[in-house]
Design an enzyme around this catalytic site. Sequence first.
Site, PDB file in Angstrom:
ATOM      1  N   ARG A  25      58.056  34.256  53.247  1.00  0.00           N
ATOM      2  CA  ARG A  25      57.670  32.877  53.211  1.00  0.00           C
ATOM      3  C   ARG A  25      56.036  32.646  53.617  1.00  0.00           C
ATOM      4  O   ARG A  25      55.769  31.590  53.817  1.00  0.00           O
ATOM      5  CB  ARG A  25      58.024  31.323  52.922  1.00  0.00           C
ATOM      6  CG  ARG A  25      59.812  31.985  52.167  1.00  0.00           C
ATOM      7  CD  ARG A  25      60.462  30.243  52.880  1.00  0.00           C
ATOM      8  NE  ARG A  25      61.290  30.135  51.211  1.00  0.00           N
ATOM      9  CZ  ARG A  25      63.095  30.797  51.479  1.00  0.00           C
ATOM     10  NH1 ARG A  25      62.951  30.773  52.729  1.00  0.00           N
ATOM     11  NH2 ARG A  25      63.184  31.034  50.597  1.00  0.00           N
ATOM     12  N   HIS A  29      30.762  34.664  37.064  1.00  0.00           N
ATOM     13  CA  HIS A  29      32.635  34.562  37.113  1.00  0.00           C
ATOM     14  C   HIS A  29      33.182  34.810  36.454  1.00  0.00           C
ATOM     15  O   HIS A  29      34.043  35.483  35.275  1.00  0.00           O
ATOM     16  CB  HIS A  29      33.139  34.543  38.228  1.00  0.00           C
ATOM     17  CG  HIS A  29      33.384  35.272  39.842  1.00  0.00           C
ATOM     18  ND1 HIS A  29      31.273  34.885  40.004  1.00  0.00           N
ATOM     19  CD2 HIS A  29      33.570  35.869  40.280  1.00  0.00           C
ATOM     20  CE1 HIS A  29      31.403  35.673  41.374  1.00  0.00           C
ATOM     21  NE2 HIS A  29      32.834  35.990  41.202  1.00  0.00           N
ATOM     22  N   ARG A  81      33.451  24.636  45.057  1.00  0.00           N
ATOM     23  CA  ARG A  81      33.866  25.357  45.273  1.00  0.00           C
ATOM     24  C   ARG A  81      33.809  26.184  44.010  1.00  0.00           C
ATOM     25  O   ARG A  81      33.639  27.428  44.398  1.00  0.00           O
ATOM     26  CB  ARG A  81      34.568  26.010  46.487  1.00  0.00           C
ATOM     27  CG  ARG A  81      35.671  27.026  46.718  1.00  0.00           C
ATOM     28  CD  ARG A  81      36.999  27.206  47.552  1.00  0.00           C
ATOM     29  NE  ARG A  81      36.619  29.162  47.768  1.00  0.00           N
ATOM     30  CZ  ARG A  81      37.969  29.909  48.227  1.00  0.00           C
ATOM     31  NH1 ARG A  81      38.984  28.574  49.070  1.00  0.00           N
ATOM     32  NH2 ARG A  81      37.880  31.636  48.181  1.00  0.00           N
ATOM     33  N   HIS A 141      33.394  44.678  40.103  1.00  0.00           N
ATOM     34  CA  HIS A 141      33.609  43.709  39.847  1.00  0.00           C
ATOM     35  C   HIS A 141      32.211  43.148  40.596  1.00  0.00           C
ATOM     36  O   HIS A 141      31.742  42.308  39.723  1.00  0.00           O
ATOM     37  CB  HIS A 141      34.749  43.056  41.225  1.00  0.00           C
ATOM     38  CG  HIS A 141      34.448  41.337  41.507  1.00  0.00           C
ATOM     39  ND1 HIS A 141      35.100  40.648  40.325  1.00  0.00           N
ATOM     40  CD2 HIS A 141      33.720  40.558  42.114  1.00  0.00           C
ATOM     41  CE1 HIS A 141      35.084  39.733  40.691  1.00  0.00           C
ATOM     42  NE2 HIS A 141      34.134  39.467  42.441  1.00  0.00           N
ATOM     43  N   ASN A 194      32.030  30.921  41.609  1.00  0.00           N
ATOM     44  CA  ASN A 194      32.604  31.210  39.987  1.00  0.00           C
ATOM     45  C   ASN A 194      31.099  31.676  39.504  1.00  0.00           C
ATOM     46  O   ASN A 194      31.227  32.000  38.018  1.00  0.00           O
ATOM     47  CB  ASN A 194      33.591  30.887  39.712  1.00  0.00           C
ATOM     48  CG  ASN A 194      34.608  30.475  40.177  1.00  0.00           C
ATOM     49  OD1 ASN A 194      34.906  31.591  40.715  1.00  0.00           O
ATOM     50  ND2 ASN A 194      35.240  29.899  40.656  1.00  0.00           N
ATOM     51  N   HIS A 236      34.308  38.055  34.217  1.00  0.00           N
ATOM     52  CA  HIS A 236      36.104  38.469  34.642  1.00  0.00           C
ATOM     53  C   HIS A 236      36.211  38.833  33.041  1.00  0.00           C
ATOM     54  O   HIS A 236      37.133  40.121  33.012  1.00  0.00           O
ATOM     55  CB  HIS A 236      36.792  37.453  34.705  1.00  0.00           C
ATOM     56  CG  HIS A 236      36.328  37.007  36.483  1.00  0.00           C
ATOM     57  ND1 HIS A 236      37.109  36.256  37.352  1.00  0.00           N
ATOM     58  CD2 HIS A 236      36.632  38.123  37.897  1.00  0.00           C
ATOM     59  CE1 HIS A 236      37.378  36.125  38.086  1.00  0.00           C
ATOM     60  NE2 HIS A 236      36.589  37.531  38.465  1.00  0.00           N
ATOM     61  N   GLU A 279      27.086  39.645  44.784  1.00  0.00           N
ATOM     62  CA  GLU A 279      27.546  38.513  45.663  1.00  0.00           C
ATOM     63  C   GLU A 279      26.801  38.054  46.836  1.00  0.00           C
ATOM     64  O   GLU A 279      26.640  37.353  46.318  1.00  0.00           O
ATOM     65  CB  GLU A 279      28.564  38.951  46.322  1.00  0.00           C
ATOM     66  CG  GLU A 279      29.514  39.322  45.157  1.00  0.00           C
ATOM     67  CD  GLU A 279      30.254  38.351  44.461  1.00  0.00           C
ATOM     68  OE1 GLU A 279      29.991  37.125  44.363  1.00  0.00           O
ATOM     69  OE2 GLU A 279      31.992  38.405  43.357  1.00  0.00           O
ATOM     70  N   GLU A 323      39.128  24.403  45.857  1.00  0.00           N
ATOM     71  CA  GLU A 323      38.165  24.592  44.751  1.00  0.00           C
ATOM     72  C   GLU A 323      38.832  23.292  44.028  1.00  0.00           C
ATOM     73  O   GLU A 323      38.556  23.804  42.571  1.00  0.00           O
ATOM     74  CB  GLU A 323      38.870  25.835  44.118  1.00  0.00           C
ATOM     75  CG  GLU A 323      37.784  26.190  42.738  1.00  0.00           C
ATOM     76  CD  GLU A 323      37.132  27.406  42.145  1.00  0.00           C
ATOM     77  OE1 GLU A 323      37.369  27.502  40.907  1.00  0.00           O
ATOM     78  OE2 GLU A 323      37.140  28.785  43.378  1.00  0.00           O
ATOM     79  N   LYS A 329      29.488  30.713  51.654  1.00  0.00           N
ATOM     80  CA  LYS A 329      30.133  30.238  51.590  1.00  0.00           C
ATOM     81  C   LYS A 329      31.343  29.641  52.765  1.00  0.00           C
ATOM     82  O   LYS A 329      32.459  28.975  52.123  1.00  0.00           O
ATOM     83  CB  LYS A 329      31.686  31.850  51.398  1.00  0.00           C
ATOM     84  CG  LYS A 329      32.574  31.837  51.043  1.00  0.00           C
ATOM     85  CD  LYS A 329      33.164  33.108  49.954  1.00  0.00           C
ATOM     86  CE  LYS A 329      34.299  32.658  48.948  1.00  0.00           C
ATOM     87  NZ  LYS A 329      35.040  33.772  48.817  1.00  0.00           N
ATOM     88  N   LYS A 341      40.925  33.311  48.655  1.00  0.00           N
ATOM     89  CA  LYS A 341      41.701  33.155  47.706  1.00  0.00           C
ATOM     90  C   LYS A 341      42.267  34.885  47.725  1.00  0.00           C
ATOM     91  O   LYS A 341      41.865  35.632  48.282  1.00  0.00           O
ATOM     92  CB  LYS A 341      40.351  33.156  46.916  1.00  0.00           C
ATOM     93  CG  LYS A 341      39.986  31.931  46.520  1.00  0.00           C
ATOM     94  CD  LYS A 341      39.167  31.975  44.785  1.00  0.00           C
ATOM     95  CE  LYS A 341      38.865  30.827  45.070  1.00  0.00           C
ATOM     96  NZ  LYS A 341      38.102  30.780  43.596  1.00  0.00           N
TER      97      LYS A 341
END
Length: 381
Positions: free
Chosen positions: A130, A256, A249, A274, A253, A260, A194, A245, A235, A152
Amino acid sequence: MTVPLKHSNPITVDVALGDRTYDIVVGREVLPSLGARIAALRPGTRTAIVTDRTVAKHWLEPTEASLAAAGIPSSRIIVAEGEGSKSYAGLTEVSEALIAAKIERSDLVIALGGGVVGDLAGFAASILRRGVDFVQVPTSLLAQVDSSVGGKTGINSPQGKNLIGAFHQPVLVIADTSVLDTLSPRQFRAGYAEVAKYGVLGDEAFFTWLEANHADIVSGGAAREHAIATSCRAKAAIVSRDERETGERALLNLGHTFGHALEAATGFSDRLFHGEGVAIGMVLAAEFSASLGMIAQADAARVKRHLAAVGLPTGLQDIGGFAQEGLADADALMALMAQDKKVKRGKLTFILLEAVGRAVIARDVEPAPVRDFLKAKLAGN
């Protein structure tokens, strides 16, 4: 822009998240300090290093040596390279290995690798017992400026990129820029996308500096550390204001939503890294913004021109074998974008541009103009 850092001067960037604040240490030859930094941060801890086979050849033994010198026990978990490891099977493999290594809640998982390893190891740490803390030691440019910072973590679903995951912040990031010397030119360029993103979305002066200094960044000059530290600061500032986000935030993206979908269309394979998908996605976002009258065509052309100068793909036709596989149609790409994490009640969210250096969140974008835009791009217009 400020004067680039000297190679001998590592810099620390804070990610300010209250009692979960952590440091990003950027500089050449900072990996040997990993053990001492962990010993100071977590006295008496044990560690498990998750890495891939390629990174292990270069950096696993130096990492283990740094830990051993600080009296920190470690075990190793080595996975296959590439996006294929960011899967249910990869998560099972790493999770079971961590349990077998008897990693407890007071111990640390160390993600030694690029974005795939960081995402996979971080997600495994987030669900192990956990929640176990972890350290990011990013070994790719993309990971150093983006995926290692901000918490993330996750794996891919066959239906889309990063659809299974959790927010789980690291407790330390060690970005040793000397490890980037072992990257292939293509891998380094993919990460550069990036870096450029931070300029395009929120810092026109930085983008202008990149236009003048990208060759020194690629060759490993002092501009490299400056570019990485500037990206991390950008960032970190956004993450500290919007960790989950819920607002700002989402600007990170940029590129993206398109990117993606392109990664999914090419099977999350080495056919499209990527960062390459992000580069094409940024150009598409800029050109879509121009088609809506939000920015001048010259601004969109400026973004495309810079990414092309670095050697990145900038158009759909740059993806090898894309058309031949029957994926080069607007409806197929729209179906893939419909699985994007930012979709709300079936409406697309795009990050678009009002200027180079000023991105905005465009919610509830109707699909028809996006489909028409993609049809035009696929036709080479």
